[in-house]
Design a protein around this motif. Structure first.
Motif, mmCIF file in Angstrom:
data_model
loop_
_atom_site.group_PDB
_atom_site.id
_atom_site.type_symbol
_atom_site.label_atom_id
_atom_site.label_comp_id
_atom_site.label_asym_id
_atom_site.label_seq_id
_atom_site.Cartn_x
_atom_site.Cartn_y
_atom_site.Cartn_z
ATOM 1 N N ASN A 48 0.818 -1.218 0.000
ATOM 2 C CA ASN A 48 0.000 0.000 0.000
ATOM 3 C C ASN A 48 0.855 1.272 0.000
ATOM 4 O OD1 ASN A 48 0.905 -0.096 2.593
ATOM 5 N ND2 ASN A 48 -1.086 -0.031 3.571
ATOM 6 N N GLN A 49 2.173 1.102 -0.169
ATOM 7 C CA GLN A 49 3.055 2.259 -0.289
ATOM 8 C C GLN A 49 4.248 1.890 -1.171
ATOM 9 O OE1 GLN A 49 5.799 3.855 2.899
ATOM 10 N NE2 GLN A 49 4.245 5.468 2.886
ATOM 11 N N ALA A 50 4.558 2.796 -2.099
ATOM 12 C CA ALA A 50 5.734 2.632 -2.959
ATOM 13 C C ALA A 50 6.656 3.818 -2.726
ATOM 14 C CB ALA A 50 5.314 2.570 -4.428
ATOM 15 N N VAL A 51 7.937 3.531 -2.466
ATOM 16 C CA VAL A 51 8.945 4.577 -2.300
ATOM 17 C C VAL A 51 9.885 4.474 -3.493
ATOM 18 C CG1 VAL A 51 10.777 5.514 -0.843
ATOM 19 C CG2 VAL A 51 8.774 4.429 0.219
ATOM 20 N N LEU A 52 9.853 5.510 -4.330
ATOM 21 C CA LEU A 52 10.640 5.509 -5.556
ATOM 22 C C LEU A 52 11.772 6.514 -5.458
ATOM 23 C CD1 LEU A 52 7.273 5.793 -6.871
ATOM 24 C CD2 LEU A 52 8.636 4.229 -8.221
ATOM 25 N N PHE A 53 12.944 6.115 -5.942
ATOM 26 C CA PHE A 53 14.068 7.033 -6.092
ATOM 27 C C PHE A 53 14.230 7.237 -7.593
ATOM 28 C CE2 PHE A 53 16.281 5.522 -1.941
ATOM 29 C CZ PHE A 53 15.411 6.280 -1.195
ATOM 30 N N GLU A 54 13.980 8.457 -8.046
ATOM 31 C CA GLU A 54 14.009 8.743 -9.471
ATOM 32 C C GLU A 54 15.037 9.821 -9.766
ATOM 33 O OE1 GLU A 54 9.392 7.827 -10.490
ATOM 34 O OE2 GLU A 54 9.807 9.444 -9.092
ATOM 35 N N VAL A 55 15.494 9.871 -11.006
ATOM 36 C CA VAL A 55 16.488 10.842 -11.434
ATOM 37 C C VAL A 55 15.860 11.719 -12.503
ATOM 38 C CG1 VAL A 55 18.765 11.176 -12.441
ATOM 39 C CG2 VAL A 55 18.346 9.209 -10.942
ATOM 40 N N LEU A 56 15.918 13.023 -12.288
ATOM 41 C CA LEU A 56 15.404 13.976 -13.269
ATOM 42 C C LEU A 56 16.588 14.706 -13.895
ATOM 43 C CD1 LEU A 56 12.517 15.529 -11.141
ATOM 44 C CD2 LEU A 56 12.359 13.698 -12.817
ATOM 45 N N PRO A 57 16.866 14.452 -15.175
ATOM 46 C CA PRO A 57 17.991 15.151 -15.807
ATOM 47 C C PRO A 57 17.705 16.649 -15.899
ATOM 48 C CG PRO A 57 16.892 13.679 -17.376
ATOM 49 C CD PRO A 57 16.189 13.544 -16.075
ATOM 50 N N THR A 58 18.749 17.441 -15.769
ATOM 51 C CA THR A 58 18.567 18.894 -15.827
ATOM 52 C C THR A 58 17.941 19.317 -17.146
ATOM 53 O OG1 THR A 58 20.845 19.149 -16.593
ATOM 54 C CG2 THR A 58 20.444 19.416 -14.231
ATOM 55 N N SER A 59 18.115 18.534 -18.202
ATOM 56 C CA SER A 59 17.579 18.898 -19.519
ATOM 57 C C SER A 59 16.054 18.996 -19.546
ATOM 58 C CB SER A 59 18.047 17.901 -20.573
ATOM 59 O OG SER A 59 17.566 16.602 -20.246
ATOM 60 N N ILE A 60 15.358 18.345 -18.615
ATOM 61 C CA ILE A 60 13.893 18.413 -18.629
ATOM 62 C C ILE A 60 13.360 19.537 -17.732
ATOM 63 C CG2 ILE A 60 13.683 15.953 -19.140
ATOM 64 C CD1 ILE A 60 12.654 15.569 -16.266
ATOM 65 N N ASP A 72 22.040 16.442 -12.363
ATOM 66 C CA ASP A 72 20.730 15.810 -12.374
ATOM 67 C C ASP A 72 20.152 15.785 -10.965
ATOM 68 O OD1 ASP A 72 21.069 15.388 -15.065
ATOM 69 O OD2 ASP A 72 21.550 13.263 -14.880
ATOM 70 N N LEU A 73 18.825 15.879 -10.879
ATOM 71 C CA LEU A 73 18.151 15.930 -9.587
ATOM 72 C C LEU A 73 17.710 14.539 -9.154
ATOM 73 C CD1 LEU A 73 15.920 19.040 -10.274
ATOM 74 C CD2 LEU A 73 18.077 18.965 -9.017
ATOM 75 N N LYS A 74 17.907 14.262 -7.887
ATOM 76 C CA LYS A 74 17.475 12.990 -7.320
ATOM 77 C C LYS A 74 16.173 13.232 -6.559
ATOM 78 C CE LYS A 74 22.124 11.124 -7.105
ATOM 79 N NZ LYS A 74 22.541 11.911 -8.214
ATOM 80 N N LEU A 75 15.144 12.536 -6.991
ATOM 81 C CA LEU A 75 13.807 12.727 -6.452
ATOM 82 C C LEU A 75 13.399 11.502 -5.646
ATOM 83 C CD1 LEU A 75 10.933 14.067 -6.445
ATOM 84 C CD2 LEU A 75 10.542 12.893 -8.608
ATOM 85 N N LYS A 76 12.942 11.749 -4.429
ATOM 86 C CA LYS A 76 12.343 10.688 -3.620
ATOM 87 C C LYS A 76 10.843 10.932 -3.638
ATOM 88 C CE LYS A 76 11.904 8.751 1.004
ATOM 89 N NZ LYS A 76 12.260 8.912 2.422
ATOM 90 N N ARG A 77 10.093 9.931 -4.125
ATOM 91 C CA ARG A 77 8.638 10.062 -4.208
ATOM 92 C C ARG A 77 8.000 8.908 -3.457
ATOM 93 N NH1 ARG A 77 4.803 9.236 -9.032
ATOM 94 N NH2 ARG A 77 6.549 8.111 -9.910
ATOM 95 N N VAL A 78 7.057 9.228 -2.592
ATOM 96 C CA VAL A 78 6.334 8.228 -1.802
ATOM 97 C C VAL A 78 4.872 8.271 -2.232
ATOM 98 C CG1 VAL A 78 5.677 7.465 0.512
ATOM 99 C CG2 VAL A 78 7.927 8.534 0.142
ATOM 100 N N VAL A 79 4.367 7.128 -2.698
ATOM 101 C CA VAL A 79 2.981 7.032 -3.122
ATOM 102 C C VAL A 79 2.250 6.122 -2.146
ATOM 103 C CG1 VAL A 79 1.394 6.393 -4.979
ATOM 104 C CG2 VAL A 79 3.670 7.296 -5.545
ATOM 105 N N ASN A 80 1.218 6.658 -1.511
ATOM 106 C CA ASN A 80 0.364 5.870 -0.613
ATOM 107 C C ASN A 80 -0.860 5.443 -1.417
ATOM 108 O OD1 ASN A 80 1.857 6.221 1.935
ATOM 109 N ND2 ASN A 80 1.424 8.370 1.544
ATOM 110 N N ILE A 81 -1.047 4.142 -1.532
ATOM 111 C CA ILE A 81 -2.052 3.563 -2.407
ATOM 112 C C ILE A 81 -3.323 3.269 -1.611
ATOM 113 C CG2 ILE A 81 -2.543 1.658 -3.988
ATOM 114 C CD1 ILE A 81 0.693 1.371 -3.993
ATOM 115 N N GLY A 82 -4.400 3.927 -2.014
ATOM 116 C CA GLY A 82 -5.683 3.716 -1.353
ATOM 117 C C GLY A 82 -6.387 2.483 -1.905
ATOM 118 N N GLU A 83 -7.301 1.945 -1.119
ATOM 119 C CA GLU A 83 -8.065 0.771 -1.547
ATOM 120 C C GLU A 83 -9.157 1.147 -2.525
ATOM 121 O OE1 GLU A 83 -9.572 -2.327 0.965
ATOM 122 O OE2 GLU A 83 -8.007 -1.882 2.451
ATOM 123 N N LEU A 84 -9.360 0.278 -3.491
ATOM 124 C CA LEU A 84 -10.434 0.478 -4.452
ATOM 125 C C LEU A 84 -11.762 0.172 -3.775
ATOM 126 C CD1 LEU A 84 -10.970 1.158 -7.444
ATOM 127 C CD2 LEU A 84 -10.884 -1.292 -7.912
#
Length: 163
Positions: A48-60, A72-84
């Motif tokens: 019910n939770q995903a923790v992603l480490f993503e890279v955003l190139p400066t070009s975008i 390049d930027l290092k992004l930590k994103r946490v997604v809390n997944i709700g129940e359907l």
């Protein structure tokens, strides 16, 4: 100051399949690997939770931001997944860019209708830089919109290939 934005994307699959994808470690690994030109990683997944480490190139990044960022930027994103619940679910997310005064959060309302699912994002962006934060926040909000659109395309592709 904080900038708010709203984005709506459509996935051409029913809500049950989108929920099934969100409940899958393999789905989140796929998203982390393909969302940005440089592959990221799924750091943690609990169902019910995903923790992603993503890279955003400066070009975008917007030109105004590129001038201030040397790598390049290092992004930590946490997604809390709700129940359907029927054809609807509510998810939340937070994100921060390592080494910068940028963070964002939001809520995603997922609504299914037949063979399509709509994700309505309510985003909040904060750039804590005196005098410049207010000018950069809308640019970051635009980048979040693009990320949402790209993630919807990836979700559609992953479901088509795997479910």
């Amino acid at each position: 100051m904080t900038a708010r934005s709203e984005t709506t994307v459509t996935i051409n699959h029913p809500a049950q399949k989108v929920a099934q994808a969100y409940a899958s470690r393999e789905y989140w690994e796929y998203v982390a690997e393909h969302l940005s030109p440089e592959a990221g990683s799924l750091n943690e997944f609990t169902g019910n939770q995903a923790v992603l480490f993503e890279v955003l190139p400066t070009s975008i990044l917007p030109a105004a931001a590129q001038a201030m960022v040397s790598q390049d930027l290092k992004l930590k994103r946490v997604v809390n997944i709700g129940e359907l619940d029927g054809e609807r679910a509510t998810h939340t997310f937070t994100g921060d860019v390592k080494g910068t005064p940028v963070d964002f959060s939001g809520e995603i309302t997922m609504t299914g209708e037949g063979d399509t699912t709509t994700l309505a994002y309510d985003n909040e962006v904060k750039v804590d830089i005196p005098f410049m934060g207010a000018a950069l926040e809308p640019k970051v909000a635009d980048a979040l919109e693009e990320i949402s659109e790209n993630e919807a395309k990836l979700t559609e592709q992953w479901i088509s290939d795997n479910l």
